[in-house]
Design an enzyme around this catalytic site. Structure first.
Site, PDB file in Angstrom:
ATOM      1  N   LYS A   1     -12.546  -6.345  13.368  1.00 10.99           N
ATOM      2  CA  LYS A   1     -11.426  -7.286  13.271  1.00 10.99           C
ATOM      3  C   LYS A   1     -11.192  -7.681  11.797  1.00 10.99           C
ATOM      4  CE  LYS A   1     -12.212  -9.122  17.918  1.00 10.99           C
ATOM      5  NZ  LYS A   1     -12.446 -10.339  18.739  1.00 10.99           N
TER       6      LYS A   1
ATOM      7  N   TYR B   1      -4.132  -7.470  24.262  1.00 17.74           N
ATOM      8  CA  TYR B   1      -4.707  -8.691  24.847  1.00 17.74           C
ATOM      9  C   TYR B   1      -3.854  -9.253  25.983  1.00 17.74           C
ATOM     10  CZ  TYR B   1      -8.270  -9.128  21.127  1.00 17.74           C
ATOM     11  OH  TYR B   1      -9.365  -8.946  20.304  1.00 17.74           O
TER      12      TYR B   1
ATOM     13  N   PHE C   1      -5.819 -20.251  23.478  1.00 18.77           N
ATOM     14  CA  PHE C   1      -6.076 -19.702  22.143  1.00 18.77           C
ATOM     15  C   PHE C   1      -5.268 -18.443  21.850  1.00 18.77           C
ATOM     16  CE2 PHE C   1      -9.356 -18.065  25.055  1.00 18.77           C
ATOM     17  CZ  PHE C   1      -9.210 -16.701  24.889  1.00 18.77           C
TER      18      PHE C   1
ATOM     19  N   ARG D   1     -21.022  -2.710  24.545  1.00 20.26           N
ATOM     20  CA  ARG D   1     -20.880  -4.148  24.829  1.00 20.26           C
ATOM     21  C   ARG D   1     -22.214  -4.862  24.527  1.00 20.26           C
ATOM     22  NH1 ARG D   1     -16.020  -6.829  25.454  1.00 20.26           N
ATOM     23  NH2 ARG D   1     -17.109  -8.408  26.658  1.00 20.26           N
TER      24      ARG D   1
ATOM     25  N   THR E   1     -19.308 -12.653  23.765  1.00 22.82           N
ATOM     26  CA  THR E   1     -18.026 -13.015  23.140  1.00 22.82           C
ATOM     27  C   THR E   1     -18.185 -14.192  22.184  1.00 22.82           C
ATOM     28  OG1 THR E   1     -16.847 -12.260  25.108  1.00 22.82           O
ATOM     29  CG2 THR E   1     -15.659 -13.770  23.650  1.00 22.82           C
TER      30      THR E   1
ATOM     31  N   ARG F   1     -22.350  -9.376  16.822  1.00 22.68           N
ATOM     32  CA  ARG F   1     -21.890 -10.769  16.752  1.00 22.68           C
ATOM     33  C   ARG F   1     -23.040 -11.736  16.486  1.00 22.68           C
ATOM     34  NH1 ARG F   1     -17.819  -9.962  21.926  1.00 22.68           N
ATOM     35  NH2 ARG F   1     -15.959  -9.369  20.748  1.00 22.68           N
TER      36      ARG F   1
ATOM     37  N   ASN G   1     -15.250 -13.375  15.629  1.00 22.80           N
ATOM     38  CA  ASN G   1     -16.453 -12.693  16.132  1.00 22.80           C
ATOM     39  C   ASN G   1     -16.531 -11.214  15.733  1.00 22.80           C
ATOM     40  OD1 ASN G   1     -14.559 -11.713  17.904  1.00 22.80           O
ATOM     41  ND2 ASN G   1     -15.482 -12.587  19.752  1.00 22.80           N
TER      42      ASN G   1
ATOM     43  N   HIS H   1     -14.380  -5.881  18.166  1.00 23.32           N
ATOM     44  CA  HIS H   1     -13.903  -5.730  19.542  1.00 23.32           C
ATOM     45  C   HIS H   1     -14.574  -4.521  20.169  1.00 23.32           C
ATOM     46  CE1 HIS H   1     -11.285  -5.174  23.027  1.00 23.32           C
ATOM     47  NE2 HIS H   1     -11.280  -3.895  22.707  1.00 23.32           N
TER      48      HIS H   1
ATOM     49  N   GLU I   1      -6.955   1.058  26.318  1.00 27.12           N
ATOM     50  CA  GLU I   1      -6.932   0.667  24.906  1.00 27.12           C
ATOM     51  C   GLU I   1      -6.880   1.886  23.978  1.00 27.12           C
ATOM     52  OE1 GLU I   1     -10.335  -1.892  24.507  1.00 27.12           O
ATOM     53  OE2 GLU I   1      -9.427  -3.474  25.724  1.00 27.12           O
TER      54      GLU I   1
HETATM   55  P1  DAT Z   1     -14.423  -9.955  24.259  1.00 29.47           P
HETATM   56  O1  DAT Z   1     -13.841  -9.765  22.875  1.00 29.47           O
HETATM   57  O2  DAT Z   1     -15.901 -10.209  24.209  1.00 29.47           O
HETATM   58  O3  DAT Z   1     -14.058  -8.835  25.208  1.00 29.47           O
HETATM   59  P2  DAT Z   1     -12.422 -11.580  25.569  1.00 29.47           P
HETATM   60  O4  DAT Z   1     -11.760 -10.310  25.955  1.00 29.47           O
HETATM   61  O5  DAT Z   1     -12.671 -12.588  26.649  1.00 29.47           O
HETATM   62  O6  DAT Z   1     -13.812 -11.301  24.851  1.00 29.47           O
HETATM   63  O7  DAT Z   1     -11.571 -12.307  24.429  1.00 29.47           O
HETATM   64  C1  DAT Z   1     -10.936 -11.549  23.428  1.00 29.47           C
HETATM   65  C2  DAT Z   1     -11.088 -12.292  22.128  1.00 29.47           C
HETATM   66  O8  DAT Z   1     -10.402 -13.530  22.198  1.00 29.47           O
HETATM   67  C3  DAT Z   1     -12.507 -12.663  21.745  1.00 29.47           C
HETATM   68  O9  DAT Z   1     -13.215 -11.603  21.169  1.00 29.47           O
HETATM   69  C4  DAT Z   1     -12.291 -13.779  20.801  1.00 29.47           C
HETATM   70  C5  DAT Z   1     -11.065 -14.491  21.369  1.00 29.47           C
HETATM   71  N1  DAT Z   1     -11.504 -15.621  22.205  1.00 29.47           N
HETATM   72  C6  DAT Z   1     -12.054 -15.562  23.427  1.00 29.47           C
HETATM   73  N2  DAT Z   1     -12.333 -16.798  23.890  1.00 29.47           N
HETATM   74  C7  DAT Z   1     -11.920 -17.659  22.919  1.00 29.47           C
HETATM   75  C8  DAT Z   1     -11.930 -19.066  22.769  1.00 29.47           C
HETATM   76  N3  DAT Z   1     -12.410 -19.854  23.723  1.00 29.47           N
HETATM   77  N4  DAT Z   1     -11.435 -19.587  21.614  1.00 29.47           N
HETATM   78  C9  DAT Z   1     -10.927 -18.803  20.649  1.00 29.47           C
HETATM   79  N5  DAT Z   1     -10.904 -17.466  20.726  1.00 29.47           N
HETATM   80  C10 DAT Z   1     -11.381 -16.896  21.837  1.00 29.47           C
HETATM   81 MG    MG Z   2     -12.252  -8.296  26.038  1.00 21.11          MG
END
Ligand code: DAT
Ligand code: MG
Length: 195
Positions: free
Chosen positions: A54, A94, A102, A130, A136, A147, A157, A160, A171
């Site tokens: 990222k 996303y 967020f 993963r 996450t 992470r 974080n 991805h 994706e």
């Molecule tokens: P991951 O990236 O582990 O697959 P995700 O798909 O649930 O997690 O979320 C995508 C991204 O969104 C994540 O890497 C960071 C951001 N994110 C997730 N939860 C968040 C939160 N509570 N506040 C801010 N950003 C968040």
């Molecule tokens: Mg995800």
């Protein structure tokens, strides 16, 4: 020998129309045609996932260390590029998070600078990556994960990783054109798995 034979068929067929190519391949087990079928029918060792460094990871010069982790694990890099993603592309990437509070900040941030997007291939690469990437929320990520080692807040974080086979397929198609992914034989493959 067998591999050379299949490669010759695939090379020959690339210059022909799709129908002819399909005819040439009909009758061969799909397990032997990795990289040329949908992800769900790829043989195990040809499983693929999308990993992206990222904007925070790029800014912090972490690209090399992240690539190194996947290389040293034994996975094979089959696609790699650097780009500044549009909000449109990111909204597709996303799409499942559209309702989250967020989400607008996430899109703004993810489009704010360059990302490095990669496709890695190997046995159970989706699940394993993963684990390598970690939780996450970096505050809950184990030490030893990307992470857990390089970040402390969920909004930054670093990396991805696709979360399922279906997600990975979606994706990869979203971020890469087919011709940007390379099928190649790594010389160490007899030492990273046996079938
Ligand atoms: P991951 O990236 O582990 O697959 P995700 O798909 O649930 O997690 O979320 C995508 C991204 O969104 C994540 O890497 C960071 C951001 N994110 C997730 N939860 C968040 C939160 N509570 N506040 C801010 N950003 C968040
Ligand atoms: Mg995800």
């Amino acid at each position: 020998m067998l591999r050379c034979y299949f490669r010759r068929i695939l090379l020959q067929s690339s210059s022909r129309d799709q129908g002819t190519r399909k005819d040439l391949l009909t009758g061969f087990p799909s397990a032997l045609l990795g990289g040329h079928r949908s992800a769900s029918s790829l043989p195990d060792v040809r499983e693929r996932t999308l990993i992206a460094v990222k904007p925070d990871g790029v800014q912090r010069r972490l690209v090399g260390q992240i690539i190194q982790r996947f290389e040293q694990r034994g996975f094979k890099l089959v696609g790699l590029k650097m780009l500044q993603a549009s909000e449109d592309l990111l909204s597709q990437h996303y799409s499942e998070l559209r309702a989250k509070p967020f989400y607008p900040r996430l899109l703004k941030y993810m489009s704010s600078g360059p990302v490095v997007v990669m496709v890695w291939e190997g046995h159970k690469v989706v699940q394993t990556s993963r684990v390598m990437v970690g939780h996450t929320n970096p505050a809950e990520a184990s030490a030893g994960t990307v992470r857990g080692d390089f970040s402390f807040h969920v909004s930054r974080n670093v990396v991805h990783a696709s979360d399922s086979l279906e997600g990975a397929q979606r994706e990869i198609q979203l971020w890469f054109k087919g011709k940007e992914l390379l099928n190649w034989d790594s010389c160490d493959q007899n030492n990273t798995f046996a079938v």
